[in-house]
Design a protein around this motif. Structure first.
Motif, PDB file in Angstrom:
ATOM      1  N   SER A 135      26.035  55.069  43.073  1.00  0.00           N
ATOM      2  CA  SER A 135      26.079  54.042  44.113  1.00  0.00           C
ATOM      3  C   SER A 135      25.720  52.679  43.532  1.00  0.00           C
ATOM      4  CB  SER A 135      25.113  54.400  45.245  1.00  0.00           C
ATOM      5  OG  SER A 135      25.034  53.356  46.185  1.00  0.00           O
ATOM      6  N   THR A 136      24.711  52.647  42.657  1.00  0.00           N
ATOM      7  CA  THR A 136      24.298  51.395  42.019  1.00  0.00           C
ATOM      8  C   THR A 136      25.407  50.850  41.132  1.00  0.00           C
ATOM      9  OG1 THR A 136      22.002  52.154  42.037  1.00  0.00           O
ATOM     10  CG2 THR A 136      22.529  50.310  40.594  1.00  0.00           C
ATOM     11  N   ILE A 137      26.067  51.740  40.387  1.00  0.00           N
ATOM     12  CA  ILE A 137      27.164  51.321  39.520  1.00  0.00           C
ATOM     13  C   ILE A 137      28.325  50.785  40.344  1.00  0.00           C
ATOM     14  CG2 ILE A 137      28.935  52.147  37.908  1.00  0.00           C
ATOM     15  CD1 ILE A 137      26.820  54.062  36.772  1.00  0.00           C
ATOM     16  N   ARG A 138      28.651  51.487  41.449  1.00  0.00           N
ATOM     17  CA  ARG A 138      29.763  51.033  42.296  1.00  0.00           C
ATOM     18  C   ARG A 138      29.494  49.652  42.877  1.00  0.00           C
ATOM     19  NH1 ARG A 138      30.266  56.622  43.647  1.00  0.00           N
ATOM     20  NH2 ARG A 138      28.725  56.423  45.314  1.00  0.00           N
ATOM     21  N   GLN A 139      28.243  49.376  43.198  1.00  0.00           N
ATOM     22  CA  GLN A 139      27.886  48.044  43.718  1.00  0.00           C
ATOM     23  C   GLN A 139      28.192  46.966  42.690  1.00  0.00           C
ATOM     24  OE1 GLN A 139      25.068  47.087  46.387  1.00  0.00           O
ATOM     25  NE2 GLN A 139      25.927  48.747  47.576  1.00  0.00           N
ATOM     26  N   ASP A 146      28.010  38.818  38.728  1.00  0.00           N
ATOM     27  CA  ASP A 146      27.630  39.673  37.602  1.00  0.00           C
ATOM     28  C   ASP A 146      28.184  41.089  37.743  1.00  0.00           C
ATOM     29  OD1 ASP A 146      26.086  40.401  39.705  1.00  0.00           O
ATOM     30  OD2 ASP A 146      24.186  40.437  38.624  1.00  0.00           O
ATOM     31  N   CYS A 147      29.405  41.194  38.234  1.00  0.00           N
ATOM     32  CA  CYS A 147      30.058  42.495  38.304  1.00  0.00           C
ATOM     33  C   CYS A 147      30.348  42.985  36.884  1.00  0.00           C
ATOM     34  CB  CYS A 147      31.345  42.423  39.118  1.00  0.00           C
ATOM     35  SG  CYS A 147      32.646  41.418  38.361  1.00  0.00           S
ATOM     36  N   ILE A 148      30.671  44.249  36.754  1.00  0.00           N
ATOM     37  CA  ILE A 148      30.922  44.838  35.446  1.00  0.00           C
ATOM     38  C   ILE A 148      32.013  44.078  34.706  1.00  0.00           C
ATOM     39  CG2 ILE A 148      31.810  46.897  34.272  1.00  0.00           C
ATOM     40  CD1 ILE A 148      30.364  48.555  36.439  1.00  0.00           C
ATOM     41  N   GLN A 149      33.108  43.751  35.400  1.00  0.00           N
ATOM     42  CA  GLN A 149      34.203  43.032  34.754  1.00  0.00           C
ATOM     43  C   GLN A 149      33.743  41.676  34.229  1.00  0.00           C
ATOM     44  OE1 GLN A 149      37.835  43.811  34.150  1.00  0.00           O
ATOM     45  NE2 GLN A 149      37.064  42.233  32.777  1.00  0.00           N
ATOM     46  N   SER A 150      32.949  40.977  35.014  1.00  0.00           N
ATOM     47  CA  SER A 150      32.451  39.669  34.593  1.00  0.00           C
ATOM     48  C   SER A 150      31.597  39.781  33.338  1.00  0.00           C
ATOM     49  CB  SER A 150      31.642  39.029  35.727  1.00  0.00           C
ATOM     50  OG  SER A 150      31.117  37.786  35.319  1.00  0.00           O
ATOM     51  N   LEU A 151      30.724  40.801  33.302  1.00  0.00           N
ATOM     52  CA  LEU A 151      29.875  41.014  32.128  1.00  0.00           C
ATOM     53  C   LEU A 151      30.721  41.302  30.892  1.00  0.00           C
ATOM     54  CD1 LEU A 151      27.033  43.286  33.601  1.00  0.00           C
ATOM     55  CD2 LEU A 151      27.026  40.806  33.292  1.00  0.00           C
ATOM     56  N   ILE A 372      42.537  38.790  30.584  1.00  0.00           N
ATOM     57  CA  ILE A 372      42.822  40.218  30.742  1.00  0.00           C
ATOM     58  C   ILE A 372      41.665  40.865  31.490  1.00  0.00           C
ATOM     59  CG2 ILE A 372      43.117  42.403  29.496  1.00  0.00           C
ATOM     60  CD1 ILE A 372      44.538  40.785  27.315  1.00  0.00           C
ATOM     61  N   ARG A 373      41.986  41.433  32.648  1.00  0.00           N
ATOM     62  CA  ARG A 373      40.972  42.069  33.491  1.00  0.00           C
ATOM     63  C   ARG A 373      41.463  43.453  33.897  1.00  0.00           C
ATOM     64  NH1 ARG A 373      37.248  38.482  35.631  1.00  0.00           N
ATOM     65  NH2 ARG A 373      36.886  39.817  37.439  1.00  0.00           N
ATOM     66  N   PHE A 374      40.520  44.368  34.028  1.00  0.00           N
ATOM     67  CA  PHE A 374      40.864  45.756  34.319  1.00  0.00           C
ATOM     68  C   PHE A 374      41.616  45.889  35.645  1.00  0.00           C
ATOM     69  CE2 PHE A 374      39.568  50.101  35.825  1.00  0.00           C
ATOM     70  CZ  PHE A 374      40.291  50.808  34.876  1.00  0.00           C
ATOM     71  N   GLU A 375      41.256  45.081  36.638  1.00  0.00           N
ATOM     72  CA  GLU A 375      41.907  45.211  37.936  1.00  0.00           C
ATOM     73  C   GLU A 375      43.367  44.754  37.907  1.00  0.00           C
ATOM     74  OE1 GLU A 375      39.122  41.519  38.519  1.00  0.00           O
ATOM     75  OE2 GLU A 375      39.117  43.399  37.394  1.00  0.00           O
ATOM     76  N   ASN A 376      43.757  44.045  36.847  1.00  0.00           N
ATOM     77  CA  ASN A 376      45.156  43.603  36.714  1.00  0.00           C
ATOM     78  C   ASN A 376      45.946  44.492  35.759  1.00  0.00           C
ATOM     79  OD1 ASN A 376      44.592  41.419  38.400  1.00  0.00           O
ATOM     80  ND2 ASN A 376      43.915  40.153  36.685  1.00  0.00           N
ATOM     81  N   ARG A 377      45.449  45.691  35.512  1.00  0.00           N
ATOM     82  CA  ARG A 377      46.067  46.560  34.502  1.00  0.00           C
ATOM     83  C   ARG A 377      47.488  46.997  34.860  1.00  0.00           C
ATOM     84  NH1 ARG A 377      42.384  49.006  37.486  1.00  0.00           N
ATOM     85  NH2 ARG A 377      42.697  51.079  38.392  1.00  0.00           N
ATOM     86  N   ARG A 378      47.840  46.950  36.140  1.00  0.00           N
ATOM     87  CA  ARG A 378      49.214  47.331  36.513  1.00  0.00           C
ATOM     88  C   ARG A 378      50.249  46.398  35.883  1.00  0.00           C
ATOM     89  NH1 ARG A 378      46.148  48.635  40.862  1.00  0.00           N
ATOM     90  NH2 ARG A 378      46.375  50.756  41.718  1.00  0.00           N
ATOM     91  N   THR A 480      36.745  49.961  31.820  1.00  0.00           N
ATOM     92  CA  THR A 480      36.804  48.499  31.926  1.00  0.00           C
ATOM     93  C   THR A 480      36.630  47.855  30.556  1.00  0.00           C
ATOM     94  OG1 THR A 480      35.907  48.579  34.181  1.00  0.00           O
ATOM     95  CG2 THR A 480      35.783  46.464  33.035  1.00  0.00           C
ATOM     96  N   GLU A 481      35.659  48.335  29.792  1.00  0.00           N
ATOM     97  CA  GLU A 481      35.405  47.777  28.466  1.00  0.00           C
ATOM     98  C   GLU A 481      36.586  47.996  27.533  1.00  0.00           C
ATOM     99  OE1 GLU A 481      30.581  47.883  27.829  1.00  0.00           O
ATOM    100  OE2 GLU A 481      31.721  49.681  27.360  1.00  0.00           O
ATOM    101  N   LEU A 482      37.103  49.212  27.472  1.00  0.00           N
ATOM    102  CA  LEU A 482      38.181  49.523  26.536  1.00  0.00           C
ATOM    103  C   LEU A 482      39.431  48.691  26.835  1.00  0.00           C
ATOM    104  CD1 LEU A 482      37.725  53.396  26.372  1.00  0.00           C
ATOM    105  CD2 LEU A 482      37.453  51.794  24.470  1.00  0.00           C
ATOM    106  N   PHE A 483      39.811  48.626  28.107  1.00  0.00           N
ATOM    107  CA  PHE A 483      41.014  47.877  28.473  1.00  0.00           C
ATOM    108  C   PHE A 483      40.850  46.387  28.197  1.00  0.00           C
ATOM    109  CE2 PHE A 483      43.696  45.529  31.421  1.00  0.00           C
ATOM    110  CZ  PHE A 483      44.927  46.156  31.246  1.00  0.00           C
ATOM    111  N   THR A 484      39.733  45.825  28.637  1.00  0.00           N
ATOM    112  CA  THR A 484      39.500  44.383  28.505  1.00  0.00           C
ATOM    113  C   THR A 484      39.365  43.970  27.050  1.00  0.00           C
ATOM    114  OG1 THR A 484      38.365  44.354  30.649  1.00  0.00           O
ATOM    115  CG2 THR A 484      38.020  42.465  29.186  1.00  0.00           C
ATOM    116  N   VAL A 485      38.552  44.685  26.298  1.00  0.00           N
ATOM    117  CA  VAL A 485      38.273  44.294  24.914  1.00  0.00           C
ATOM    118  C   VAL A 485      39.492  44.491  24.011  1.00  0.00           C
ATOM    119  CG1 VAL A 485      36.896  44.839  22.871  1.00  0.00           C
ATOM    120  CG2 VAL A 485      35.800  44.693  25.113  1.00  0.00           C
TER     121      VAL A 485
END
Length: 525
Positions: A135-139, A146-151, A372-378, A480-485
């Motif tokens: 639940s904490t991770i999903r938040q 400071d979402c995961i993608q932003s970090l 490049i962001r994970f949510e735009n992977r399509r 998220t890390e693998l796709f973005t990086v």
């Protein structure tokens, strides 16, 4: 004479154990239950462990699974371990019968050294803890600043700046050297290099540190590297002590360094506890704008303390449990992710055609400067397919973590006794020729449709994070890390092998499957 007596006693003990094992096996057969087949020539006391190469145990397990089938028994010491392989049986056990196979067995080394954190905890309490962490991770996925993608994006930008500066310095060095030797026939060359796992350590480490503690370190920070040095030491020690889990008496043999890892575990735990106490004294965790895992968990600890006063009940939400969870997150998250990146850029440097195709795909879809962001992977199906292929062929966690079934059941017609230790054979599953054609070749296209879209069915059949209700909690962070990086670095740089240096895709295991350390040449794209 004393030596002879010791040998006789040992021989008698082995004979006794062999008879006991044989009798137990005979009794099981007489029960009329069909148990999973096991490899031949099981040895007294150590079982089939003697046949496993310490660097490549996955190869022998794979060979046995092809001979005996998708459900088999391998004896690690005296303990029978049920090995489940390939898609059909993994889905049956860990999806269709997930509630039964969601348990964790007792593991001697982990429990005696690290204690019962979340990873090996069983029962309803474990579900409650896991639900809270998830639940904490999903938040952090949906929060804004400071979402995961932003970090991940911020840390990737820092790495790009650092690598770009390194290339500029190399170019300046080459230019200066060329001018110095302009009047001679001698030419010099210089280029920037990267030990990609070392460079990406700061991206992966900082994302984890911010999620867990709410703080970060500068890239190249000696303090951070020193603080995290326990990861490497612990990996080496845990590899050495692996068999002690099934043969606890080996802990008395100095070679296995059991007491050394016990001391190291105590040091790490004490460090985590100190960090928690510092936060508790400062009181900053009470600010609800602080939503790193430590702050959120500490606020829950306070709530539970009040509840316990009223209800006279126990709770797993304690400082001690928080320290154990933090250790598990760091160990699992940083090590496996850095290893995966190591394999990714090694394969990309070897397969220049794949690297160039990925780069052109990025430039065509979002340009040279687009984020490049994970949510735009399509929009970047080839990059997502590339990441999937890296994880499949790297096979970093070939067996995952041990499971346990709560009740007796059957798999593929074989009886699985209640309380069995069960192992996912992800290695054989990700290299299954009936699912992945030419599985040892690096082919991102296997995850794409003829039209170039992502093949969702193929994606679902690749399960590097495991299967079922206890799938890796850090999956969304890792993806998220693998796709973005990978996408961001390919957009900006070219990676190539350095002439004269040795490279190998040979897989060796040190808790996870790791590549041999290497350097790459890096140029601006």
């Amino acid at each position: 004479m004393p030596t002879v007596i010791v040998l006789i006693v040992l021989l008698l003990a082995l004979t006794y154990l062999a008879i006991a094992v044989f009798s137990k096996k005979k009794k099981k057969k007489s029960d009329g239950k069909k148990l999973p087949p096991a490899p031949k020539w099981r040895l007294p006391v150590i079982g089939h462990a003697a046949y496993l190469d310490k660097d490549k145990p996955f190869e022998q397990i794979d060979k046995w699974s092809k001979e005996l089938g998708d459900v088999m028994t391998v004896h690690f010491g005296m303990d029978p371990v049920i090995v489940v392989s390939r898609e059909r049986l993994l889905n049956e056990a860990f999806l269709k019968k997930s509630s039964n196979f969601s348990g964790r067995p007792s593991l001697f080394v982990h429990e005696s050294c690290w204690g019962k954190g979340l990873v090996i905890r069983d029962g309803k309490e474990a579900l409650s803890l896991r639900s809270f962490i998830m639940s904490t991770i999903r938040q952090r996925i949906v929060s804004s600043a400071d979402c995961i993608q932003s970090l991940v994006s911020t840390e990737t930008s820092h790495l790009i700046e650092r690598l770009t500066a390194r290339i500029r310095d190399a170019e300046a060095s080459t230019s200066s050297a060329s001018e110095s030797f302009a009047t001679t026939s001698t030419m010099t060359s210089s280029f920037a290099t990267t030990s990609i796992e070392d460079d990406l350590f700061y991206v992966v480490g900082n994302v984890m540190t911010q999620l867990a503690f709410g703080r970060r370190y500068d890239h190249g920070s000696v303090e951070f590297r020193n603080n995290a040095s326990w990861l490497t030491t612990t990996t080496e020690l845990m590899q050495r002590t692996a068999m002690i889990t099934f043969l606890p008496w080996l802990r008395w043999i100095p070679y296995f360094k059991y007491f050394e890892i016990k001391r190291k575990a105590a040091e790490v735990h004490a460090t985590m506890i100190d960090d928690i106490q510092i936060r508790r004294k400062s009181g900053d965790y009470l600010n609800h704008s602080q939503h790193d895992l430590m702050s959120v968990f500490m606020r829950r600890i306070d709530e539970e303390a009040e509840r316990i006063k009223l209800e006279d009940d126990g709770s797993l939400f304690t400082d001690d449990m928080l320290a154990r969870i933090m250790t598990e997150l760091f160990f699992a998250g940083i090590q496996t992710e850095c290893n995966t990146f190591g394999w990714a850029f090694l394969y990309l440097a070897i397969h220049q055609d794949v690297q160039e195709k990925a780069r052109q795909h990025i430039w065509n879809e979002i340009g040279r400067e687009g984020e490049i962001r994970f949510e735009n992977r399509r929009n970047l199906p080839y990059i997502e397919a590339l990441v999937a292929e890296v994880q499949r062929i790297a096979n970093v966690a070939p067996f995952g973590l041990f499971h346990k079934n709560h009740e007796e059941t059957t798999l593929d017609g074989y009886t699985i006794p209640a309380g069995s230790i069960v192992m996912m054979n992800l290695y054989s599953t990700l290299l299954d020729e009936s699912v992945f054609e030419d599985p040892r070749s690096f082919l991102p296209e296997r995850f794409l449709s003829p039209s170039g879209e992502l093949d969702q069915r193929a994606m679902k059949r690749s399960v590097p994070y495991g299967v079922g209700s206890r799938v890796c909690m850090g999956e969304i962070i890792a993806r998220t890390e693998l796709f973005t990086v990978i996408g961001s670095l390919l957009q900006k740089f070219r990676f190539s092998l350095i002439e004269g240096e040795e490279y190998s895709t040979e897989q060796k295991m040190q808790l996870t499957i790791q590549s041999k350390k290497y350097r790459l040449r890096i140029d601006l794209a």
